[in-house]
Motif scaffolding. Structure first.
Motif, PDB file in Angstrom:
ATOM      1  N   GLU A 304      43.410  47.894  38.357  1.00  0.00           N
ATOM      2  CA  GLU A 304      43.722  46.351  38.204  1.00  0.00           C
ATOM      3  C   GLU A 304      42.863  45.411  39.062  1.00  0.00           C
ATOM      4  OE1 GLU A 304      48.167  46.060  37.536  1.00  0.00           O
ATOM      5  OE2 GLU A 304      48.105  47.967  38.589  1.00  0.00           O
ATOM      6  N   LEU A 305      42.256  46.075  40.061  1.00  0.00           N
ATOM      7  CA  LEU A 305      41.497  45.269  40.755  1.00  0.00           C
ATOM      8  C   LEU A 305      40.439  46.327  41.427  1.00  0.00           C
ATOM      9  CD1 LEU A 305      42.295  45.838  44.192  1.00  0.00           C
ATOM     10  CD2 LEU A 305      44.093  44.189  43.128  1.00  0.00           C
ATOM     11  N   VAL A 306      39.208  45.642  41.834  1.00  0.00           N
ATOM     12  CA  VAL A 306      38.125  46.500  42.296  1.00  0.00           C
ATOM     13  C   VAL A 306      37.783  45.826  43.463  1.00  0.00           C
ATOM     14  CG1 VAL A 306      35.939  47.529  42.071  1.00  0.00           C
ATOM     15  CG2 VAL A 306      37.371  47.554  40.108  1.00  0.00           C
ATOM     16  N   ILE A 307      37.265  46.779  44.811  1.00  0.00           N
ATOM     17  CA  ILE A 307      36.721  46.361  45.982  1.00  0.00           C
ATOM     18  C   ILE A 307      35.458  46.880  46.211  1.00  0.00           C
ATOM     19  CG2 ILE A 307      37.129  45.803  48.460  1.00  0.00           C
ATOM     20  CD1 ILE A 307      39.443  44.535  46.769  1.00  0.00           C
ATOM     21  N   TRP A 308      34.528  45.863  46.294  1.00  0.00           N
ATOM     22  CA  TRP A 308      33.247  46.255  46.711  1.00  0.00           C
ATOM     23  C   TRP A 308      33.027  45.913  48.121  1.00  0.00           C
ATOM     24  CZ3 TRP A 308      28.691  44.512  43.095  1.00  0.00           C
ATOM     25  CH2 TRP A 308      28.488  44.981  42.051  1.00  0.00           C
ATOM     26  N   PRO A 309      32.187  46.554  49.206  1.00  0.00           N
ATOM     27  CA  PRO A 309      31.954  46.317  50.767  1.00  0.00           C
ATOM     28  C   PRO A 309      31.318  44.966  50.798  1.00  0.00           C
ATOM     29  CG  PRO A 309      30.568  48.090  49.926  1.00  0.00           C
ATOM     30  CD  PRO A 309      31.263  47.788  48.584  1.00  0.00           C
ATOM     31  N   ALA A 323      20.313  39.183  40.357  1.00  0.00           N
ATOM     32  CA  ALA A 323      21.600  39.619  41.022  1.00  0.00           C
ATOM     33  C   ALA A 323      22.903  39.228  40.289  1.00  0.00           C
ATOM     34  CB  ALA A 323      21.736  39.102  42.610  1.00  0.00           C
ATOM     35  N   ARG A 324      22.721  38.031  39.921  1.00  0.00           N
ATOM     36  CA  ARG A 324      24.230  37.732  38.875  1.00  0.00           C
ATOM     37  C   ARG A 324      24.125  38.230  37.796  1.00  0.00           C
ATOM     38  NH1 ARG A 324      26.609  32.077  38.922  1.00  0.00           N
ATOM     39  NH2 ARG A 324      28.138  31.914  37.151  1.00  0.00           N
ATOM     40  N   GLU A 325      23.011  38.714  37.034  1.00  0.00           N
ATOM     41  CA  GLU A 325      23.289  39.457  35.727  1.00  0.00           C
ATOM     42  C   GLU A 325      23.945  40.941  36.053  1.00  0.00           C
ATOM     43  OE1 GLU A 325      20.372  40.762  32.224  1.00  0.00           O
ATOM     44  OE2 GLU A 325      19.723  39.487  33.447  1.00  0.00           O
ATOM     45  N   LEU A 326      23.200  41.403  37.345  1.00  0.00           N
ATOM     46  CA  LEU A 326      23.840  42.859  37.318  1.00  0.00           C
ATOM     47  C   LEU A 326      25.393  42.998  37.778  1.00  0.00           C
ATOM     48  CD1 LEU A 326      20.725  44.209  39.762  1.00  0.00           C
ATOM     49  CD2 LEU A 326      21.418  44.960  37.527  1.00  0.00           C
ATOM     50  N   ILE A 327      25.626  41.974  38.698  1.00  0.00           N
ATOM     51  CA  ILE A 327      27.181  41.925  39.097  1.00  0.00           C
ATOM     52  C   ILE A 327      27.831  41.572  37.792  1.00  0.00           C
ATOM     53  CG2 ILE A 327      28.820  40.904  40.374  1.00  0.00           C
ATOM     54  CD1 ILE A 327      26.537  40.183  42.633  1.00  0.00           C
ATOM     55  N   LEU A 339      36.147  42.304  43.826  1.00  0.00           N
ATOM     56  CA  LEU A 339      35.748  41.476  45.204  1.00  0.00           C
ATOM     57  C   LEU A 339      34.544  41.900  45.586  1.00  0.00           C
ATOM     58  CD1 LEU A 339      36.900  39.493  47.365  1.00  0.00           C
ATOM     59  CD2 LEU A 339      37.470  41.370  48.829  1.00  0.00           C
ATOM     60  N   VAL A 340      33.438  40.994  45.494  1.00  0.00           N
ATOM     61  CA  VAL A 340      32.039  41.223  45.820  1.00  0.00           C
ATOM     62  C   VAL A 340      31.518  40.912  47.298  1.00  0.00           C
ATOM     63  CG1 VAL A 340      29.731  40.966  45.099  1.00  0.00           C
ATOM     64  CG2 VAL A 340      31.560  41.270  43.435  1.00  0.00           C
ATOM     65  N   GLY A 364      33.399  34.753  35.850  1.00  0.00           N
ATOM     66  CA  GLY A 364      32.263  34.977  36.760  1.00  0.00           C
ATOM     67  C   GLY A 364      32.739  34.643  38.144  1.00  0.00           C
ATOM     68  N   PRO A 365      32.066  34.145  39.015  1.00  0.00           N
ATOM     69  CA  PRO A 365      32.313  33.964  40.483  1.00  0.00           C
ATOM     70  C   PRO A 365      33.506  32.869  40.654  1.00  0.00           C
ATOM     71  CG  PRO A 365      29.882  33.210  40.034  1.00  0.00           C
ATOM     72  CD  PRO A 365      30.357  33.764  39.023  1.00  0.00           C
ATOM     73  N   GLY A 366      34.293  33.038  41.677  1.00  0.00           N
ATOM     74  CA  GLY A 366      35.391  31.839  41.694  1.00  0.00           C
ATOM     75  C   GLY A 366      35.484  31.782  43.101  1.00  0.00           C
ATOM     76  N   ASP A 367      36.981  31.782  43.794  1.00  0.00           N
ATOM     77  CA  ASP A 367      37.190  31.799  45.080  1.00  0.00           C
ATOM     78  C   ASP A 367      36.365  32.665  46.110  1.00  0.00           C
ATOM     79  OD1 ASP A 367      38.584  30.424  47.158  1.00  0.00           O
ATOM     80  OD2 ASP A 367      40.398  31.148  46.712  1.00  0.00           O
ATOM     81  N   HIS A 368      36.378  32.332  47.055  1.00  0.00           N
ATOM     82  CA  HIS A 368      35.723  33.022  48.269  1.00  0.00           C
ATOM     83  C   HIS A 368      36.477  32.909  49.608  1.00  0.00           C
ATOM     84  CE1 HIS A 368      33.268  29.393  48.349  1.00  0.00           C
ATOM     85  NE2 HIS A 368      33.169  29.705  49.744  1.00  0.00           N
ATOM     86  N   TYR A 369      35.862  33.911  50.390  1.00  0.00           N
ATOM     87  CA  TYR A 369      36.140  33.863  51.822  1.00  0.00           C
ATOM     88  C   TYR A 369      34.782  33.910  52.692  1.00  0.00           C
ATOM     89  CZ  TYR A 369      37.431  35.649  56.452  1.00  0.00           C
ATOM     90  OH  TYR A 369      37.483  35.904  57.868  1.00  0.00           O
TER      91      TYR A 369
END
Length: 553
Positions: A304-309, A323-327, A339-340, A364-369
């Motif tokens: 239900e969710l995936v974590i990248w390092p 890079a955006r297209e690959l992700i 989470l990229v 696509g990309p949203g909130d971030h830390y």
């Protein structure tokens, strides 16, 4: 009958040596070489014992995980410092720290032998004032408690100064699979350090009050040579601390969520792996496509969710269309938020940011830390204008990483996650700030330190955080060690290093805070003040006794 007589002096005889002078004759005083042979005021036996204590504590930490050696090492150091003047205890304590930190932080050699040696000796310096305090408080009643509090005080300072501190290799991080581990849920990491050091202090107390070799017993005050009952009570205290820890309940249940952790791997070892940024990104994209093929929509156990390092994309996806297209392609394929970890240009154009980005398959990309605690001399360079002229290696840090301003509380699919990045997992406060999340995430990049003690030490910290906050912890590393940890600290899955890996598991999502969450930083503050107050009281008592002795003379 012969009588004892004093030889008569004649006027022609030379005056006795030292007559008319208050100081002793130079020949009667030990020379510098003689003092060095004795190891200074502490003496070589105590100094060597302190060094042995430091070496003994080192294998208590990963990858060896011989956790009982931590309290035994503390005990040996306490015996070495027991009863010394405070100033005399500083050097043995420093060498104990050097004997511990240099092997424990040996992974820093990958950066450079000079960096490793400097960091190890700087960390050892924190042991010097702690050693002085331990030597002083061993003259007080109940001294095992005060010595344990001083360990907490030492870690309090070391984890904050300078440059935000370096809380690696704290006693607590040797106890992530031990009877003391559950105490983290009660009083946080500092309580585990305190109880580990208290156990060491009780062992030392039992040794000093129990049967000893005659040579050692003769050097101890009478109060320490007597008391077999007190020694037995100390041993009982050791057993009690461990037994109570095993009775502390730890959570194992919660709302189940299927998660996936992707370890794409890096092309090769070393600092230059960042020069192969596209290859690292493609590795993670490829593994995510494989994950999507394994779990098509509607399949049981589908994540239900995936974590990248961390650093899974060192190509800025906001400014690099490729890079955006690959992700985007990988996230759309897996069909759930990812989470990229990415390095992006900061808004000021002068800095870069280490981000964890929520990437939705539709929007696509949203909130971030943004990482709040960049690594000094690794991600930002203090005294840049001076150091870059002296050390050419620092040219590899062309721009400083900006510091994030808010905790990493992010909505990722069905769960609120608390994101911390790499080095930050060692900081109690940074992790505590996101402990209200349902899951904790540690994004990390250990490629530089691969196959050293540092990656397993980081996993141990993550296990401790799981227990401390009662949360499942997802550790995603570019090259390993990635892991999925249950709220009670059990390892659900763990990767090898430098191999691609995709971990999938159902983990409990929880919102109930632990007692440690409710107490926050209070236990650490109280124990630190307790240790400092005991040291101050012992120092004042020592000065009073010295003054009385001087008056009596």
């Amino acid at each position: 009958m012969a009588q004892d007589t004093v030889p008569e002096r004649h006027s022609a005889d030379p005056p006795p040596r030292g007559a008319g002078r208050d100081r002793p004759d130079r020949r009667d005083r030990p020379g510098r070489f003689a003092r060095l042979r004795r190891g200074g005021r502490a003496g070589w036996p105590r100094t060597l014992t302190a060094i042995a204590a430091g070496l003994l504590m080192w294998p208590a930490f990963p990858p060896y995980d011989l956790w009982p050696l931590a309290p035994v090492g503390v005990a040996l150091l306490t015996i070495a410092l027991h009863g010394l003047p405070g100033r005399a205890a500083t050097w043995p304590a420093f060498w104990a720290g050097a004997a511990f930190f240099l092997p424990a932080l040996s992974g820093i050699v990958k950066i450079g032998p000079d960096a490793w040696l400097l960091l190890g000796l700087v960390q050892a310096a924190y042991f010097a004032p702690m050693g002085a305090g331990i030597a002083l408080v061993t003259r007080l009643r109940g001294w095992p408690v005060w010595t344990a509090a001083l360990w907490v005080a030492q870690e309090f300072v070391r984890g904050r100064a300078p440059f935000g501190g370096f809380p690696w290799a704290r006693l607590v991080f040797s106890q992530t699979d031990a009877p003391f581990t559950p105490y983290a849920a009660v009083g946080g990491a500092p309580l585990v350090t305190f109880l580990t050091a208290l156990t060491g202090g009780l062992i030392a107390y039992a040794v000093l009050r129990g049967p000893l070799p005659r040579a050692l017993a003769g050097r101890l005050p009478a109060v320490e040579r007597r008391g077999p009952r007190a020694a037995a009570a100390a041993v009982a205290g050791v057993l009690l601390v461990g037994a109570v820890g095993l009775l502390v309940p730890l959570p194992t249940e919660g709302r189940p969520i299927n998660v996936a952790v992707v370890q794409g791997n890096v092309p090769r070892l070393g600092l230059d792996f960042n020069g192969q940024r596209r290859a690292v990104l493609e590795n993670h994209v490829r593994r995510t496509h494989e994950l999507a093929a394994r779990y098509p929509p509607g399949s049981p156990g589908r994540p239900e969710l995936v974590i990248w390092p961390e650093n899974s994309s060192d190509l800025d996806p906001y400014t690099e269309p490729e890079a955006r297209e690959l992700i985007d392609g990988a996230v759309r394929a897996v069909g759930v938020p990812v989470l990229v970890g990415a390095v992006v240009d900061a808004a000021d154009g002068e800095h870069v940011e280490n981000r964890g980005i929520v990437w939705d398959p539709r929007t696509g990309p949203g909130d971030h830390y943004v990482k709040r605690h960049p690594v000094p001399f690794g991600e930002y360079l203090p005294f840049r204008s001076v150091l870059t002229k002296l050390i050419t290696r620092f040219e590899r840090i062309p721009r400083d990483f900006a510091k994030g301003e808010r905790p990493g509380m992010l909505k990722l699919g069905p769960a609120v996650i608390g994101d911390v990045i790499c080095f930050e997992v060692a900081y109690d406060g940074v992790v505590r700030d996101v402990a209200d999340a349902e899951l904790l995430v540690v994004q990390t990049n250990n490629a530089t330190y691969g196959r050293t003690s540092l990656p397993p030490q980081q996993v141990a910290m993550s296990r401790l955080r799981a227990v401390e906050h009662g949360r499942s912890v997802l550790v995603a590393a570019t090259s390993g060690i990635s892991a999925i940890v249950a709220p009670d600290g059990r390892m659900i899955d763990r990767s090898a290093e430098f191999v691609p890996d995709v971990q999938v598991a159902a983990v409990p999502a929880r919102t109930t805070p632990t007692l440690a969450d409710r107490m926050g930083s209070a236990p650490e503050g109280a124990l630190t003040l307790l240790g400092l107050a005991a040291a101050a009281a012992a120092a004042r008592t020592a000065r009073t006794r010295t003054a009385r002795t001087s008056e009596g003379a």
